[in-house]
Design an enzyme around this catalytic site. Sequence first.
Site, PDB file in Angstrom:
ATOM      1  N   GLY A 145       6.535  -2.620   6.082  1.00  0.00           N
ATOM      2  CA  GLY A 145       7.767  -3.033   6.320  1.00  0.00           C
ATOM      3  C   GLY A 145       8.572  -2.516   7.110  1.00  0.00           C
ATOM      4  O   GLY A 145       8.244  -1.341   7.587  1.00  0.00           O
TER       5      GLY A 145
ATOM      6  N   ASN B 208      -4.758   1.989  15.473  1.00  0.00           N
ATOM      7  CA  ASN B 208      -5.876   1.540  14.559  1.00  0.00           C
ATOM      8  C   ASN B 208      -5.954   0.046  14.600  1.00  0.00           C
ATOM      9  O   ASN B 208      -5.321  -0.825  14.206  1.00  0.00           O
ATOM     10  CB  ASN B 208      -5.102   1.701  13.044  1.00  0.00           C
ATOM     11  CG  ASN B 208      -5.077   2.941  12.569  1.00  0.00           C
ATOM     12  OD1 ASN B 208      -5.989   3.911  12.771  1.00  0.00           O
ATOM     13  ND2 ASN B 208      -4.284   3.583  11.831  1.00  0.00           N
TER      14      ASN B 208
ATOM     15  N   GLU C 156       0.765  -1.170  -0.002  1.00  0.00           N
ATOM     16  CA  GLU C 156      -0.056   0.093   0.096  1.00  0.00           C
ATOM     17  C   GLU C 156       0.790   1.214  -0.087  1.00  0.00           C
ATOM     18  O   GLU C 156       1.959   1.295   0.574  1.00  0.00           O
ATOM     19  CB  GLU C 156      -0.931  -0.109   1.212  1.00  0.00           C
ATOM     20  CG  GLU C 156      -2.092  -1.006   1.254  1.00  0.00           C
ATOM     21  CD  GLU C 156      -2.948  -1.002   2.481  1.00  0.00           C
ATOM     22  OE1 GLU C 156      -3.969  -1.522   2.448  1.00  0.00           O
ATOM     23  OE2 GLU C 156      -2.242  -0.565   3.648  1.00  0.00           O
TER      24      GLU C 156
ATOM     25  N   CYS D 115       0.731  -4.576  15.469  1.00  0.00           N
ATOM     26  CA  CYS D 115       0.793  -4.281  13.941  1.00  0.00           C
ATOM     27  C   CYS D 115       0.312  -5.254  12.991  1.00  0.00           C
ATOM     28  O   CYS D 115       0.441  -6.513  13.074  1.00  0.00           O
ATOM     29  CB  CYS D 115       2.333  -3.896  13.623  1.00  0.00           C
ATOM     30  SG  CYS D 115       2.498  -3.560  11.928  1.00  0.00           S
TER      31      CYS D 115
ATOM     32  N   CYS E 287       3.214   8.568   1.815  1.00  0.00           N
ATOM     33  CA  CYS E 287       3.611   7.386   2.677  1.00  0.00           C
ATOM     34  C   CYS E 287       3.728   6.034   2.139  1.00  0.00           C
ATOM     35  O   CYS E 287       3.149   5.526   1.503  1.00  0.00           O
ATOM     36  CB  CYS E 287       2.677   7.059   4.018  1.00  0.00           C
ATOM     37  SG  CYS E 287       2.869   5.908   4.934  1.00  0.00           S
TER      38      CYS E 287
ATOM     39  N   CYS F 190       5.607  -6.931  15.424  1.00  0.00           N
ATOM     40  CA  CYS F 190       5.289  -5.929  16.549  1.00  0.00           C
ATOM     41  C   CYS F 190       3.831  -6.458  16.774  1.00  0.00           C
ATOM     42  O   CYS F 190       3.257  -6.718  15.876  1.00  0.00           O
ATOM     43  CB  CYS F 190       5.323  -4.601  16.231  1.00  0.00           C
ATOM     44  SG  CYS F 190       7.157  -4.112  15.896  1.00  0.00           S
TER      45      CYS F 190
ATOM     46  N   CYS G 276       6.433  -8.223   6.835  1.00  0.00           N
ATOM     47  CA  CYS G 276       7.710  -7.786   7.819  1.00  0.00           C
ATOM     48  C   CYS G 276       7.913  -8.937   8.655  1.00  0.00           C
ATOM     49  O   CYS G 276       7.028  -9.678   8.927  1.00  0.00           O
ATOM     50  CB  CYS G 276       6.982  -6.812   8.676  1.00  0.00           C
ATOM     51  SG  CYS G 276       8.360  -5.548   9.498  1.00  0.00           S
TER      52      CYS G 276
ATOM     53  N   SER H 244       9.918   3.809  16.396  1.00  0.00           N
ATOM     54  CA  SER H 244       8.829   3.432  16.911  1.00  0.00           C
ATOM     55  C   SER H 244       9.348   2.836  18.371  1.00  0.00           C
ATOM     56  O   SER H 244       9.332   1.614  18.693  1.00  0.00           O
ATOM     57  CB  SER H 244       8.022   2.128  16.013  1.00  0.00           C
ATOM     58  OG  SER H 244       7.869   2.899  14.800  1.00  0.00           O
TER      59      SER H 244
ATOM     60  N   CYS I 245     -10.037  -0.444   4.682  1.00  0.00           N
ATOM     61  CA  CYS I 245      -8.729  -0.977   4.468  1.00  0.00           C
ATOM     62  C   CYS I 245      -8.657  -2.563   4.166  1.00  0.00           C
ATOM     63  O   CYS I 245      -8.384  -3.233   3.487  1.00  0.00           O
ATOM     64  CB  CYS I 245      -7.679  -0.439   5.237  1.00  0.00           C
ATOM     65  SG  CYS I 245      -5.913  -1.151   4.931  1.00  0.00           S
TER      66      CYS I 245
HETATM   67  N1  SAH Z   1       8.696  -0.818  10.419  1.00  0.00           N
HETATM   68  C1  SAH Z   1       8.753   0.683  10.703  1.00  0.00           C
HETATM   69  C2  SAH Z   1       7.664   1.329   9.749  1.00  0.00           C
HETATM   70  C3  SAH Z   1       6.188   0.877  10.206  1.00  0.00           C
HETATM   71  S1  SAH Z   1       4.952   1.771  10.066  1.00  0.00           S
HETATM   72  C4  SAH Z   1       8.673   0.934  12.098  1.00  0.00           C
HETATM   73  O1  SAH Z   1       8.117   0.183  12.911  1.00  0.00           O
HETATM   74  O2  SAH Z   1       8.745   2.282  12.454  1.00  0.00           O
HETATM   75  C5  SAH Z   1       5.028   3.373  10.692  1.00  0.00           C
HETATM   76  C6  SAH Z   1       4.336   3.513  12.268  1.00  0.00           C
HETATM   77  O3  SAH Z   1       2.869   2.830  12.524  1.00  0.00           O
HETATM   78  C7  SAH Z   1       5.144   2.797  13.301  1.00  0.00           C
HETATM   79  O4  SAH Z   1       5.554   3.610  14.185  1.00  0.00           O
HETATM   80  C8  SAH Z   1       4.266   1.497  13.720  1.00  0.00           C
HETATM   81  O5  SAH Z   1       4.537   1.229  14.909  1.00  0.00           O
HETATM   82  C9  SAH Z   1       3.012   2.146  13.693  1.00  0.00           C
HETATM   83  N2  SAH Z   1       1.762   1.356  13.487  1.00  0.00           N
HETATM   84  C10 SAH Z   1       1.823   0.008  13.226  1.00  0.00           C
HETATM   85  N3  SAH Z   1       0.531  -0.516  13.492  1.00  0.00           N
HETATM   86  C11 SAH Z   1      -0.187   0.289  13.933  1.00  0.00           C
HETATM   87  C12 SAH Z   1      -1.718   0.401  14.418  1.00  0.00           C
HETATM   88  N4  SAH Z   1      -2.239  -0.781  14.175  1.00  0.00           N
HETATM   89  N5  SAH Z   1      -2.011   1.503  14.777  1.00  0.00           N
HETATM   90  C13 SAH Z   1      -1.296   2.700  14.936  1.00  0.00           C
HETATM   91  N6  SAH Z   1      -0.023   2.614  14.529  1.00  0.00           N
HETATM   92  C14 SAH Z   1       0.472   1.431  14.128  1.00  0.00           C
END
Ligand code: SAH
Length: 362
Positions: free
Chosen positions: A162, A293, A89, A116, A102, A113, A109, A216, A336
């Site tokens: 990712g 989210n 996406e 996520c 973005c 986490c 990935c 993060s 989504c």
């Molecule tokens: N791998 C990278 C990019 C991830 S996406 C990273 O970890 O930073 C960017 C942000 O979205 C990150 O801070 C991630 O932790 C956050 N994120 C992931 N899932 C999420 C969710 N369900 N709700 C809100 N933020 C989320």
Amino acid sequence: MNLLGLPQTELADYVVSLGSKPFRARQLMSWLYKRQVGDIAAMTDLAKDFRAQLAAHAEVRVPEVIKRLDSADGTRKWLLSADSSQAFEMVFIPEVDRGTLCISSQVGCVLDCSFCSTAQQGFNRNLTAAEIVGQVWLANQELGFSPDDPRIITNIVFMGMGEPLANFRNVVPAIRVFLDDFGFDISRRRVTLSTSGLVPQIYKLAEEVNCALAVSLHAANDRLRNELVPINRKHPIAELLEACWHYLDEQNGRSVTFEYVMLEGVNDSLADADELARLLQHRPAKINLIPFNPFPGTDYRRSAMPVIHQFRDRLLQRGLIATIRKTRGDDIDAACGQLAGRVQDRTTIRLGAKSFGLQVHA
Ligand code: SAH
């Protein structure tokens, strides 16, 4: 050879390998990135022979659009395909004074986490440098780029699918193209790499490119962060912060942004805010609170907005810089997971249901 994957020095080498002069690389780049022209035959100031050589060996190819979604608030989302079995996406978030794209760095990935949704789909593959640059190229095209109005995309964030530092090899050349005067020519403070905390790669990145760093964090102690961001077991918070301050020193950077997802009853108490404040007080840090989210299958819940505001206020009282990420494109964000389902039904493409990007800094 996909020309979009080559930063200036590599493009110059490539041009030389085709028997031409290195400065042709700049000419090529200005067609590609200043004029958004991908048709080699149309690059009229290049010698005919060279154009023929190029056309025989090289191409300009961008990811394919599987689906577009437009939000009522102007946010746009694209579901893209990299090849027959992969999808990822990309999101564009327009604001009064900027336009943020973005982008994704991987399909899936490995980092797992717990909050996520990309983690749930596992890891498919790294995107190539050309596929990363190709997202920006494609977005420009989709958003009506013209050489007279080239600044539709002012900011690029690696906050899609990712872990960019796990795809270092391809992310670094892509960043070079974003920053290059002859490339997209975006300022280094407006290209942000977001990482879950791959410490050795943060040190490496400091040597390779000059861009903004977001981390993060999501928890202020190792016990909780081990649970939310498992890479923390390998690289605990103290080590991660050292790497961040080193990064700023090396780059003359102003601050690192720390992302902190607000999870109800998990990390959103005032005691958590105090612990976070102690960790980052008097440091060159900005905290960005992200309302969680939700996605199908998760047990986490988004903290209530008043709780998020209290948390932010507590950080401000303690002298920190803290903002709440504004949720944008709610209507298509909600769609989504459904979108992924629909495409899956139709084409059996395996998709991420990640709802990552439809948010901007408040
Ligand atoms: N791998 C990278 C990019 C991830 S996406 C990273 O970890 O930073 C960017 C942000 O979205 C990150 O801070 C991630 O932790 C956050 N994120 C992931 N899932 C999420 C969710 N369900 N709700 C809100 N933020 C989320």
